[in-house]
Design a protein around this motif. Structure first.
Motif, PDB file in Angstrom:
ATOM      1  N   THR A   1     -33.081   2.253  21.155  1.00  0.00           N
ATOM      2  CA  THR A   1     -33.346   1.037  21.470  1.00  0.00           C
ATOM      3  C   THR A   1     -32.275   0.243  21.411  1.00  0.00           C
ATOM      4  O   THR A   1     -31.703   0.186  20.134  1.00  0.00           O
ATOM      5  CB  THR A   1     -34.683   0.457  20.703  1.00  0.00           C
ATOM      6  N   CYS A   2     -31.742  -0.577  22.320  1.00  0.00           N
ATOM      7  CA  CYS A   2     -30.540  -1.547  21.986  1.00  0.00           C
ATOM      8  C   CYS A   2     -31.018  -2.830  22.515  1.00  0.00           C
ATOM      9  O   CYS A   2     -32.059  -3.114  23.286  1.00  0.00           O
ATOM     10  CB  CYS A   2     -29.601  -0.714  22.953  1.00  0.00           C
ATOM     11  N   GLY A   3     -29.977  -3.812  22.114  1.00  0.00           N
ATOM     12  CA  GLY A   3     -29.868  -5.112  22.585  1.00  0.00           C
ATOM     13  C   GLY A   3     -30.992  -5.917  21.823  1.00  0.00           C
ATOM     14  O   GLY A   3     -31.422  -5.695  20.774  1.00  0.00           O
TER      15      GLY A   3
ATOM     16  N   LYS B   1     -31.410   5.707  15.413  1.00  0.00           N
ATOM     17  CA  LYS B   1     -31.425   4.252  14.539  1.00  0.00           C
ATOM     18  C   LYS B   1     -30.596   3.140  15.064  1.00  0.00           C
ATOM     19  O   LYS B   1     -29.405   3.774  15.003  1.00  0.00           O
ATOM     20  CB  LYS B   1     -31.834   4.746  12.956  1.00  0.00           C
ATOM     21  N   ALA B   2     -30.914   2.322  14.849  1.00  0.00           N
ATOM     22  CA  ALA B   2     -29.892   0.994  14.912  1.00  0.00           C
ATOM     23  C   ALA B   2     -29.158   0.821  16.364  1.00  0.00           C
ATOM     24  O   ALA B   2     -27.882   0.683  16.269  1.00  0.00           O
ATOM     25  CB  ALA B   2     -29.166   0.811  13.623  1.00  0.00           C
TER      26      ALA B   2
ATOM     27  N   SER C   1     -29.374  -2.904  17.767  1.00  0.00           N
ATOM     28  CA  SER C   1     -28.146  -3.580  17.443  1.00  0.00           C
ATOM     29  C   SER C   1     -27.366  -4.159  18.789  1.00  0.00           C
ATOM     30  O   SER C   1     -27.813  -3.537  19.854  1.00  0.00           O
ATOM     31  CB  SER C   1     -27.241  -2.632  16.879  1.00  0.00           C
ATOM     32  N   ARG C   2     -26.513  -5.019  18.632  1.00  0.00           N
ATOM     33  CA  ARG C   2     -25.885  -5.665  19.921  1.00  0.00           C
ATOM     34  C   ARG C   2     -24.391  -5.516  19.759  1.00  0.00           C
ATOM     35  O   ARG C   2     -23.738  -5.994  18.851  1.00  0.00           O
ATOM     36  CB  ARG C   2     -26.167  -6.936  20.049  1.00  0.00           C
TER      37      ARG C   2
ATOM     38  N   PRO D   1     -34.677 -13.016  27.497  1.00  0.00           N
ATOM     39  CA  PRO D   1     -33.736 -13.942  26.891  1.00  0.00           C
ATOM     40  C   PRO D   1     -34.794 -13.964  25.159  1.00  0.00           C
ATOM     41  O   PRO D   1     -35.730 -13.971  25.024  1.00  0.00           O
ATOM     42  CB  PRO D   1     -33.971 -15.168  27.101  1.00  0.00           C
ATOM     43  N   THR D   2     -33.814 -13.846  24.281  1.00  0.00           N
ATOM     44  CA  THR D   2     -34.121 -13.891  22.913  1.00  0.00           C
ATOM     45  C   THR D   2     -33.504 -14.995  22.009  1.00  0.00           C
ATOM     46  O   THR D   2     -32.485 -15.691  22.369  1.00  0.00           O
ATOM     47  CB  THR D   2     -34.334 -12.524  22.027  1.00  0.00           C
ATOM     48  N   CYS D   3     -34.108 -15.480  21.109  1.00  0.00           N
ATOM     49  CA  CYS D   3     -33.587 -16.627  20.417  1.00  0.00           C
ATOM     50  C   CYS D   3     -32.866 -15.764  18.779  1.00  0.00           C
ATOM     51  O   CYS D   3     -33.859 -15.234  18.108  1.00  0.00           O
ATOM     52  CB  CYS D   3     -34.494 -17.627  19.948  1.00  0.00           C
ATOM     53  N   ASP D   4     -31.773 -15.935  18.637  1.00  0.00           N
ATOM     54  CA  ASP D   4     -31.222 -15.416  17.485  1.00  0.00           C
ATOM     55  C   ASP D   4     -31.237 -16.553  16.436  1.00  0.00           C
ATOM     56  O   ASP D   4     -30.932 -17.557  16.741  1.00  0.00           O
ATOM     57  CB  ASP D   4     -29.651 -15.069  17.511  1.00  0.00           C
TER      58      ASP D   4
END
Length: 220
Positions: A122-124, A154-155, A187-188, A216-219
């Motif tokens: 899983t990414c991003g 992982k990650a 991770s991004r 879109p996500t909020c960091d």
């Protein structure tokens, strides 16, 4: 992924939407719709001598697919799903609409499940349902196709070379759909492509299933 200048094949199909002009005649521009099928990269393009086997679902005692269940080369997805058939705008007969091969189960497959080493990553950014997707993929590979070597990376992509993958099975992921985020972590950016490719080869992965969010996500 479509290439920048896709190779296309023109397709035509008859359309009958019940419309008619006065006198019972249909507008000529509705007689046929024209499509261009985009040729996407395929495994057989790189491994032309690759052999196929019958889909294991055919012999699964708990699953009995019908003939309509499997997809063929004639099953496509339209890029433009809403069409104007009035003839006032772009004419379907003179401007072919792009279409793409539809993803889904085939009666013949290229991977022998007994030889599959599948990696899931899983990414991003995060989005709802990522753990559910992982769970269903693991269960599907295991129960429906008989794959026994399934690994979680992982990650994100950097996890291919920065740590050891986790062996996955239906029992381990049984309750993952009740958890938020992604159990495999993400991770991004900041990855090394050469190291990723080398790690995939060194670990013998011949399937890589990658999930990432387009939401879109909020960091913080």
């Amino acid at each position: 992924m479509a290439v920048a200048s896709p190779e296309t094949t023109n397709l035509n199909t008859a359309v009958d939407d019940g419309s008619a002009e006065e006198g019972g005649r249909r507008p000529q521009h509705l007689d046929r719709l024209s499509f261009s099928l985009v040729k996407l990269p395929h495994l057989a393009d790189y491994l032309p001598n690759l052999q196929t086997i019958t889909n294991p679902l055919e012999n699964n005692q708990f699953y009995h697919p019908s003939d309509e269940f499997y997809l063929s080369s004639s099953d496509v997805i339209l890029r433009q799903t809403v069409l104007d058939l009035s003839g006032n705008f772009r004419s379907p007969s003179t401007s072919p609409h792009l279409s793409y091969p539809r993803a889904g189960p085939r009666k013949l497959i290229f991977f022998d499940p007994s030889h599959v080493r599948a990696a899931i990553v899983t990414c991003g950014g995060l989005c709802p349902g990522m753990n559910t997707v992982i769970r269903e993929l693991v269960v599907g590979l295991w129960e429906l196709y008989g794959v026994r070597e399934i690994y979680g990376v992982k990650a994100g992509y950097r996890g291919f070379y920065s740590g050891e993958p986790v062996r996955l099975n239906p029992k381990l992921v049984q309750n993952w759909h009740r958890m938020g985020g992604t159990v495999l972590e993400t991770s991004r950016g900041g990855f090394d492509l050469d190291k990723i490719v080398n790690a995939i080869q060194d670990r013998g992965f011949n399937q890589v299933h990658s999930f990432y969010s387009l939401v879109p996500t909020c960091d913080t």
